[in-house]
Design a protein around this motif. Structure first.
Motif, PDB file in Angstrom:
ATOM      1  N   UNK A  65      -7.044 -10.462  -2.544  1.00 37.26           N
ATOM      2  CA  UNK A  65      -6.866  -9.208  -2.067  1.00 37.26           C
ATOM      3  C   UNK A  65      -5.417  -8.689  -2.389  1.00 37.26           C
ATOM      4  N   UNK A  66      -4.523  -9.729  -2.020  1.00 37.22           N
ATOM      5  CA  UNK A  66      -3.001  -9.057  -2.442  1.00 37.22           C
ATOM      6  C   UNK A  66      -2.864  -8.665  -3.885  1.00 37.22           C
ATOM      7  N   UNK A  67      -3.495  -9.594  -4.619  1.00 35.00           N
ATOM      8  CA  UNK A  67      -3.346  -9.421  -5.970  1.00 35.00           C
ATOM      9  C   UNK A  67      -3.877  -8.353  -6.271  1.00 35.00           C
ATOM     10  N   UNK A  70      -0.137  -8.648 -13.815  1.00 34.89           N
ATOM     11  CA  UNK A  70      -0.513  -9.980 -13.165  1.00 34.89           C
ATOM     12  C   UNK A  70      -1.295 -10.789 -13.863  1.00 34.89           C
ATOM     13  N   UNK A  71      -0.805 -12.056 -14.057  1.00 35.36           N
ATOM     14  CA  UNK A  71      -1.694 -12.963 -14.797  1.00 35.36           C
ATOM     15  C   UNK A  71      -3.040 -13.314 -13.955  1.00 35.36           C
ATOM     16  N   UNK A  72      -4.045 -13.022 -14.261  1.00 36.70           N
ATOM     17  CA  UNK A  72      -5.294 -13.130 -13.551  1.00 36.70           C
ATOM     18  C   UNK A  72      -6.100 -14.327 -13.837  1.00 36.70           C
ATOM     19  N   UNK A  73      -5.538 -15.329 -14.422  1.00 39.38           N
ATOM     20  CA  UNK A  73      -6.402 -16.623 -14.743  1.00 39.38           C
ATOM     21  C   UNK A  73      -6.495 -17.319 -13.615  1.00 39.38           C
ATOM     22  N   UNK A  74      -7.598 -18.122 -13.470  1.00 34.76           N
ATOM     23  CA  UNK A  74      -8.151 -19.110 -12.361  1.00 34.76           C
ATOM     24  C   UNK A  74      -7.969 -20.621 -12.349  1.00 34.76           C
ATOM     25  N   UNK A  75      -7.717 -21.085 -11.422  1.00 37.02           N
ATOM     26  CA  UNK A  75      -7.518 -22.456 -11.219  1.00 37.02           C
ATOM     27  C   UNK A  75      -8.791 -23.037 -10.692  1.00 37.02           C
ATOM     28  N   UNK A 121       3.380 -13.985  -6.858  1.00 33.11           N
ATOM     29  CA  UNK A 121       5.095 -13.821  -6.481  1.00 33.11           C
ATOM     30  C   UNK A 121       5.070 -12.238  -6.222  1.00 33.11           C
ATOM     31  N   UNK A 122       5.560 -11.805  -5.439  1.00 26.52           N
ATOM     32  CA  UNK A 122       5.800 -10.472  -4.988  1.00 26.52           C
ATOM     33  C   UNK A 122       6.815 -10.104  -4.349  1.00 26.52           C
ATOM     34  N   UNK A 123       7.280  -8.730  -4.429  1.00 24.42           N
ATOM     35  CA  UNK A 123       8.649  -8.227  -3.565  1.00 24.42           C
ATOM     36  C   UNK A 123       7.971  -7.395  -2.240  1.00 24.42           C
TER      37      UNK A 123
END
Ligand code: HEM
Length: 502
Positions: free
Chosen positions: A315-317, A474-479, A491-493
């Motif tokens: 959601x934050x992404x 943002x890098x949207x790759x999945x783990x 990581x965000x500000x």
């Protein structure tokens, strides 16, 4: 006479290949090709289609479905596996034939970690599972119980807000790590009445949990190709599983002993105490033993922590990638609480339809559990195809959420689409089933959505968010894993919003 182990393996493989070939030939000769089977991609001997799954099976299976259709038959080793990738075919599995498809896959890892399937999520369909599910639905995760935990969500949310304020002057913050700790703490307090992240013994518990989720998310080759099960013994995987199972058991036994020895501590407002009460009093007419208790608690952690933090992370992404949508959400949330000094209560969430739309849109694009496993308990015809008993069914919820037959511009993150539609995630609309549906559907929906909605509203109310200066997109790759997290931490500000009524 001595044989080299390698020679033995080759001989075993060849014999099996030969036996399987002859059996097939005999079957075809006797019965002909009378069965109407779903379309199938070609497969390899022994492995079947396992080599086509890759590290992110939901993506590779979606590509295959584009070629072979929304209902296709694969083979995971020797196991026939139906892949379902459309709303219509999912409805057939989880509604029309729900009782038939209400078994789970018996996995060797799950069996050893979850007390021989004494938990809810992998217990075979039957009276035992029915009893446990009713304990979950009526006692542990009912709306009333979830509401009674509101103080946990409020306190943990306040702690997270404080932590972000403390850390944001240093620049960027690792939101992924914070969201994981937040959900672990909420689940831990609901399960045990206290959280373990702060104490030494508890740190071990968090590490064990991480290991448990990793092991449960690993496909064990021996489950599909039994003759290769030796691989897990040789590469140390089996030893890891046994170690985690043993250490969890020691931890749980310690906690249970402490409660039983001190009945005053059994105050009943957490999952463990409720289960111990049922165990000791048999008051609900349901009999459970000590292993069932430990297995259910493990289920709550395995099914409830990673899924909820993954959802928050995506959601934050999406909000960070879509600043206009972030602003619209912030505006609505801040408007609702502007006369209350910015303090949000859970009742306020009802007045925030855009928040709900953002949550639904994230669940559509990033279902935390992308593939739902079920097993056919007997022969059945699905959409005209013959499906034999024991067939594994994987419903690709992730692909269904991106199916152009159900969604306009499916790859676009657009919460507004839910204002023209009544589609919800409760398991009745098969184009959006991130929590599954039917008998085996998720009993934790209220718990998850209450935790998720309250924190998300607070995060966007309290702070203005941006990507770090050196990150353009943002890098949207999945783990890979049980729940599909971002491959790299988010990581965000954060900057604190000062005036509530501006
Ligand atoms: C965003 C959060 C969550 C998501 C996306 C999610 C999703 C799912 C899905 C897809 C299933 C399988 C459903 C099916 O086969 O039809 C499931 C099952 C289950 N979930 Fe959740 N879940 C979440 C949170 C939770 C929480 C917080 C709990 C408990 C505290 C929980 C407990 C369970 C259990 C016990 C099952 C097994 C049910 C059964 O087999 O009968 N889940 N969940």
């Amino acid at each position: 006479m001595q044989f080299h182990p390698f020679t033995l393996i080759i001989q075993a493989l060849l014999s099996l290949f030969l036996i399987s070939y002859i059996t097939k030939w005999l079957y075809k000769k006797t019965y002909g090709n009378k069965k109407n089977l779903p379309p199938s991609p070609p497969k390899l001997p022994i492995l079947g289609n396992l080599h086509q799954l890759g590290l992110l099976p939901h993506r590779n299976l979606q590509s295959l479905a584009k070629k072979y259709g929304p209902i296709m038959l694969l083979h995971f080793g020797n196991k026939p596996t139906l892949i379902v990738s459309s709303a219509d075919s999912a409805r057939e599995i989880m509604k029309t034939h729900d009782v038939i498809f209400s078994d789970r896959l018996e996995s060797s890892v799950g069996k050893r970690l979850l007390y021989n399937c004494k938990d809810v999520s992998i217990a075979p369909y039957g009276e035992y599972w029915r009893q446990l599910k009713s304990i979950c639905v009526l006692q542990l995760l009912s709306n009333k119980r979830v509401q009674s935990f509101h103080y946990i969500r409020e306190e943990e949310t306040a702690l997270l807000m404080k932590r972000i304020k403390r850390e944001y002057p240093t620049g960027s913050i690792d939101l992924s790590e914070m969201l994981t700790q937040f959900t672990n703490d909420v689940v831990c307090r609901s399960a045990f009445g206290k959280k373990y992240s702060a104490v030494e013994n508890g740190k071990k518990f968090i590490l064990l949990l991480k290991e448990l989720l990793e092991l449960l998310g690993t496909i064990s080759i021996g489950d599909f190709v039994p003759m290769l099960s030796w691989i897990n013994r040789v590469n140390g995987f089996d030893a890891r599983v046994d170690k985690v199972a043993r250490e969890f058991d020691e931890f749980f036994e310690g906690v249970i002993r402490e409660r039983m020895e001190n009945p005053k501590k059994l105050h009943g407002d957490n999952f463990l105490d409720i289960l111990l009460h049922i165990y000791q009093n048999n008051s609900t007419g349901v009999t459970i033993d000590r292993d069932s208790i430990k297995a259910i608690i493990l289920d709550v952690f395995a099914a409830g922590t990673d899924t909820t933090s993954t959802l928050l992370e995506w959601e934050m992404t999406e909000l960070l990638r879509n600043p206009t949508i972030m602003k619209k959400l912030q505006h609505q949330v801040r408007e609702v609480v502007k006369d209350k000094n910015g303090i949000i209560t859970e009742n306020d969430l009802e007045k925030m339809p855009y928040l709900k739309a953002v949550i639904k849109e994230t669940l559509r694009l990033h279902a935390p559990i992308p593939l739902l496993p079920r097993v056919a308990r007997k022969y059945v015809k699905v959409m005209g195809y013959d499906i034999s008993a024991g067939t594994l069914v994987m419903t690709n919820v992730w692909a269904i959420g991106r199916d152009p037959a159900s969604w306009h511009e499916p790859e676009k993150f657009d919460p507004d689409r839910f204002f023209d539609s009544r589609v919800d995630y409760q398991g009745l609309d098969f184009e959006l089933i991130p929590f599954g549906a039917g008998r085996r559907g998720c009993p934790g929906i209220s718990f998850a959505t209450a935790t998720n909605g309250f924190l998300l509203a607070n995060l966007v109310r309290e702070f203005d968010w941006a990507l770090p200066d050196d990150v353009e997109d943002l890098d949207m790759s999945e783990r890979p894993g049980v729940a599909i997290h971002r491959a790299v931490p988010l990581v965000a500000v954060a900057k604190q919003k000062k005036m509530w009524n501006s």
